[in-house]
Scaffold this motif. Structure first.
Motif, mmCIF file in Angstrom:
data_model
loop_
_atom_site.group_PDB
_atom_site.id
_atom_site.type_symbol
_atom_site.label_atom_id
_atom_site.label_comp_id
_atom_site.label_asym_id
_atom_site.label_seq_id
_atom_site.Cartn_x
_atom_site.Cartn_y
_atom_site.Cartn_z
ATOM 1 N N VAL A 147 8.139 12.308 10.091
ATOM 2 C CA VAL A 147 8.766 11.943 8.818
ATOM 3 C C VAL A 147 8.829 10.430 8.702
ATOM 4 O O VAL A 147 8.727 9.694 9.692
ATOM 5 C CB VAL A 147 10.194 12.527 8.694
ATOM 6 C CG1 VAL A 147 10.168 14.037 8.506
ATOM 7 C CG2 VAL A 147 11.052 12.152 9.903
ATOM 8 N N GLY A 148 8.991 9.951 7.447
ATOM 9 C CA GLY A 148 9.133 8.530 7.162
ATOM 10 C C GLY A 148 9.846 8.365 5.838
ATOM 11 O O GLY A 148 10.240 9.351 5.198
ATOM 12 N N GLY A 187 3.489 2.008 -3.055
ATOM 13 C CA GLY A 187 2.479 2.682 -2.249
ATOM 14 C C GLY A 187 2.662 2.467 -0.746
ATOM 15 O O GLY A 187 1.732 2.694 0.034
ATOM 16 N N MET A 188 3.858 2.055 -0.303
ATOM 17 C CA MET A 188 4.116 1.769 1.105
ATOM 18 C C MET A 188 5.192 2.716 1.661
ATOM 19 O O MET A 188 6.030 3.226 0.921
ATOM 20 C CB MET A 188 4.596 0.328 1.280
ATOM 21 C CG MET A 188 3.676 -0.726 0.650
ATOM 22 S SD MET A 188 2.101 -0.895 1.521
ATOM 23 C CE MET A 188 2.645 -1.698 3.023
ATOM 24 N N PHE A 189 5.161 2.911 2.966
ATOM 25 C CA PHE A 189 6.204 3.695 3.628
ATOM 26 C C PHE A 189 6.570 2.997 4.940
ATOM 27 O O PHE A 189 5.805 2.193 5.473
ATOM 28 C CB PHE A 189 5.748 5.136 3.895
ATOM 29 C CG PHE A 189 4.782 5.267 5.039
ATOM 30 C CD1 PHE A 189 5.214 5.546 6.341
ATOM 31 C CD2 PHE A 189 3.407 5.110 4.830
ATOM 32 C CE1 PHE A 189 4.316 5.668 7.383
ATOM 33 C CE2 PHE A 189 2.506 5.224 5.881
ATOM 34 C CZ PHE A 189 2.957 5.502 7.164
ATOM 35 N N VAL A 190 7.745 3.321 5.444
ATOM 36 C CA VAL A 190 8.198 2.822 6.748
ATOM 37 C C VAL A 190 8.468 4.030 7.640
ATOM 38 O O VAL A 190 9.120 4.992 7.210
ATOM 39 C CB VAL A 190 9.475 1.970 6.619
ATOM 40 C CG1 VAL A 190 10.030 1.629 8.013
ATOM 41 C CG2 VAL A 190 9.181 0.685 5.853
ATOM 42 N N GLY A 191 7.953 3.964 8.847
ATOM 43 C CA GLY A 191 8.183 5.064 9.783
ATOM 44 C C GLY A 191 8.087 4.595 11.228
ATOM 45 O O GLY A 191 7.416 3.610 11.533
ATOM 46 N N ALA A 192 8.797 5.302 12.097
ATOM 47 C CA ALA A 192 8.659 5.069 13.542
ATOM 48 C C ALA A 192 7.479 5.930 13.990
ATOM 49 O O ALA A 192 7.618 7.128 14.198
ATOM 50 C CB ALA A 192 9.941 5.456 14.268
ATOM 51 N N GLN A 193 6.304 5.300 14.127
ATOM 52 C CA GLN A 193 5.068 6.057 14.290
ATOM 53 C C GLN A 193 4.887 6.609 15.701
ATOM 54 O O GLN A 193 4.776 7.805 15.894
ATOM 55 C CB GLN A 193 3.863 5.179 13.914
ATOM 56 C CG GLN A 193 3.820 4.791 12.443
ATOM 57 C CD GLN A 193 3.747 5.999 11.524
ATOM 58 O OE1 GLN A 193 4.773 6.428 10.986
ATOM 59 N NE2 GLN A 193 2.571 6.560 11.364
ATOM 60 N N GLN A 246 5.588 -0.735 8.715
ATOM 61 C CA GLN A 246 5.468 -0.497 7.265
ATOM 62 C C GLN A 246 3.996 -0.481 6.946
ATOM 63 O O GLN A 246 3.285 -1.451 7.211
ATOM 64 C CB GLN A 246 6.188 -1.573 6.466
ATOM 65 C CG GLN A 246 6.039 -1.397 4.943
ATOM 66 C CD GLN A 246 6.945 -2.312 4.148
ATOM 67 O OE1 GLN A 246 8.158 -2.292 4.355
ATOM 68 N NE2 GLN A 246 6.362 -3.102 3.239
ATOM 69 N N LYS A 247 3.496 0.622 6.384
ATOM 70 C CA LYS A 247 2.075 0.815 6.133
ATOM 71 C C LYS A 247 1.847 1.421 4.751
ATOM 72 O O LYS A 247 2.737 2.063 4.181
ATOM 73 C CB LYS A 247 1.477 1.755 7.185
ATOM 74 C CG LYS A 247 1.519 1.234 8.614
ATOM 75 C CD LYS A 247 0.529 0.098 8.819
ATOM 76 C CE LYS A 247 0.483 -0.354 10.273
ATOM 77 N NZ LYS A 247 -0.504 -1.451 10.476
ATOM 78 N N PRO A 248 0.642 1.257 4.213
ATOM 79 C CA PRO A 248 0.305 1.943 2.961
ATOM 80 C C PRO A 248 0.124 3.438 3.209
ATOM 81 O O PRO A 248 -0.165 3.868 4.326
ATOM 82 C CB PRO A 248 -1.011 1.288 2.537
ATOM 83 C CG PRO A 248 -1.605 0.786 3.804
ATOM 84 C CD PRO A 248 -0.460 0.378 4.675
ATOM 85 N N LEU A 249 0.307 4.220 2.165
ATOM 86 C CA LEU A 249 0.158 5.675 2.309
ATOM 87 C C LEU A 249 -1.233 6.051 2.803
ATOM 88 O O LEU A 249 -1.403 7.061 3.483
ATOM 89 C CB LEU A 249 0.448 6.368 0.978
ATOM 90 C CG LEU A 249 1.892 6.277 0.469
ATOM 91 C CD1 LEU A 249 2.010 6.900 -0.915
ATOM 92 C CD2 LEU A 249 2.850 6.945 1.441
#
Length: 280
Positions: A244-245, A251-257, A265-268
């Motif tokens: 989840v994020g 068009g960006m999201f933040v997630g603990a990858q 923080q990366k683009p979709l």
């Protein structure tokens, strides 16, 4: 005949020369014997004086030798005791060093085992995510083909600016970018994916479930073409999501990858999500 011839003479008879000589010899012998005895007695009387003068000297020398011998013996005993103490200390140190070495080897082996287990776990997690993404990609391609050439599954994003609680959620997750990913962590120095989402919504008073599977059904399902800042993105199926994020807009999201990238923080397009839910 004389008229006195018949009268016995009263004169003592003369002693013979031999008798006188014999008596003289006896007397001389006695005197000689007395002289010798006197000389002998004088000699014997003088000896104790000589011994009395020499005895203290002999006794002092003997005492000095005994004292010197005692000192040497004492020094030797002290030396032996010191050497014994040194040997005991060396043996104790060697034993302790052996114990410390064994303990260090044990800890090194345990650390190596843990590192190998962590590496295997991380590799398995990456493989699982890769497989899930491949499956989702294949499903999306199949769905796109079945709708015909005129249909499109492209995702659009909202360009609205976050306000209120959504802005607080977005601000929080963006502030965590760069922190470490640790499985099971919920902050503040490290997170896993669901731990970051849960912590973000806690800032605005919303209590979310702990794991990604439950978070993927925690709100209202929304289309990926109608996203708003603060929406929860999930990867995998709703109710069985493995990641989840938080959508932050533009068009960006933040997630603990993962443990390699941490919180980013990366683009979709970097990692297209499967769906989204809205809880604000």
């Amino acid at each position: 005949m004389s008229h006195t011839a018949h009268i016995r003479s009263h004169r003592k008879p003369r002693r013979s020369a031999s008798t006188i000589a014999m008596r003289t010899g006896v007397a001389g012998g006695v005197l000689s014997t007395l002289a010798v005895a006197g000389a002998s007695g004088a000699a014997h009387a003088a000896e104790p004086v000589t011994q009395t003068l020499e005895l203290p000297t002999l006794t002092a020398d003997l005492a000095a030798q005994v004292a010197q011998s005692a000192d040497v013996t004492q020094q030797a005993a002290a030396s032996y005791q010191l050497q014994a103490e040194r040997d005991a200390a060396a043996a104790k140190a060697a034993k302790q060093a052996k114990t410390d070495l064994a303990e260090a080897k044990k800890k090194a082996a345990e650390a190596k085992k843990k590192a190998e287990e962590a590496a295997r776990k991380e590799a398995a997690e990456r493989a699982s995510r890769t497989a899930e993404r491949a499956t989702l990609s294949a499903s999306a391609d199949t769905g796109s083909s079945s709708t015909g050439a005129g249909s499109s599954t492209s995702t659009s994003t909202s360009t609205s600016t976050a306000t209120g609680s959504a802005a607080a959620v977005v601000s929080f997750v963006q502030a965590q970018v760069g922190k470490a990913y640790v499985s099971g962590a919920t902050g503040p120095s490290a997170y896993d994916c669901s731990g970051l989402v849960q912590a973000a919504f806690k800032q605005v008073g919303i209590s979310l479930p702990r794991v990604s599977q439950a978070q993927s059904t925690a709100g209202t399902q929304v289309g990926l073409d109608n996203l708003q800042p603060g929406d929860i993105l999930y990867w995998g199926g709703a109710g069985s999501a493995y990641h989840v994020g938080v959508y932050v807009g533009g068009g960006m999201f933040v997630g603990a990858q993962n443990s390699s990238t941490g919180v980013v923080q990366k683009p979709l397009s970097y990692d297209p999500p499967s769906g989204a839910v809205r809880v604000l």
